[in-house]
Design a protein around this motif. Structure first.
Motif, mmCIF file in Angstrom:
data_model
loop_
_atom_site.group_PDB
_atom_site.id
_atom_site.type_symbol
_atom_site.label_atom_id
_atom_site.label_comp_id
_atom_site.label_asym_id
_atom_site.label_seq_id
_atom_site.Cartn_x
_atom_site.Cartn_y
_atom_site.Cartn_z
ATOM 1 N N PRO A 7 20.500 25.496 47.735
ATOM 2 C CA PRO A 7 20.539 23.975 48.319
ATOM 3 C C PRO A 7 20.225 23.528 49.460
ATOM 4 O O PRO A 7 20.656 24.436 50.446
ATOM 5 C CB PRO A 7 22.291 23.176 47.448
ATOM 6 N N VAL A 143 27.915 20.442 46.613
ATOM 7 C CA VAL A 143 26.206 20.096 46.281
ATOM 8 C C VAL A 143 25.718 18.486 45.242
ATOM 9 O O VAL A 143 25.407 19.068 45.124
ATOM 10 C CB VAL A 143 25.613 21.381 45.725
ATOM 11 N N GLU A 146 21.788 17.410 46.313
ATOM 12 C CA GLU A 146 21.648 18.448 46.763
ATOM 13 C C GLU A 146 21.547 18.896 44.438
ATOM 14 O O GLU A 146 19.951 18.892 44.539
ATOM 15 C CB GLU A 146 21.767 19.823 47.073
#
Length: 180
Positions: A7, A143, A146
């Motif tokens: 990511p 994350v 992302e």
């Protein structure tokens, strides 16, 4: 060596450096977990191995190696994990190197986390207390932003045939509209 999704921060462009993160948690399986259902008592997460990328960059979510066969449904690549909401919220979150303590997990959030497969609970058993730290020794690597971008790219890739090398060069050499 497998090619893993690494990511890039949506805000800063900084990489998570996934290879180093996986090395840091050797002895564990580094996993991708989505908070699927969140209640006041229990968070149900859908968990798979960390996504690998095929030769043209499409993500693949594979089953977690080392789990007992009773934890995995036939033909499934993800498994469900029920964790006590209070205990999971105590885990530190890591957002591209910045630690955030004690944030409650929200439905739809996505995390990377190291998992100890032999600490995995039997199906439909809620992990509580010290067992949360034994199963997930790492912080929760947030994350979410992302992962939304990964999902968008994966959807577009599934609807678009791969370009050959000449087509890629032609696309990359074109001037963006309005920049002549």
């Amino acid at each position: 060596m497998a090619s893993f999704w690494d990511p890039q921060s949506v805000e800063s462009g900084k990489s998570m450096d996934i290879q180093e993160t996986i090395r840091r948690w050797s002895g564990c399986q580094f996993c991708y977990a989505v908070a699927d259902e969140v209640s006041t008592d229990v968070i149900t997460m859908e968990v798979s191995s960390w996504p690998t990328l095929d030769s043209i960059g499409r993500p693949a979510f594979l089953p977690i190696p080392g789990l007992s066969s009773s934890s995995i449904e036939p033909d499934e690549k993800t498994v469900l994990l029920d964790v006590a909401a209070h205990d999971l919220s105590k885990k530190a979150r890591m957002v591209f190197g910045i630690i955030q303590e004690g944030s409650p997990v929200q439905e739809g959030e996505v995390f990377g986390m190291a998992v100890v497969p032999n600490a995995w609970p039997e199906p439909e058993r809620v992990v509580r207390g010290d067992a949360v730290g034994q199963l997930i020794p790492s912080p929760l690597y947030d994350v979410t932003s992302e992962a939304w971008e990964l999902a968008r790219v994966a959807l577009l890739a599934s609807a678009t045939p791969p370009l050959n090398e000449e087509e890629v060069i032609a696309v990359l050499s074109e001037e963006p509209p309005g920049e002549s």
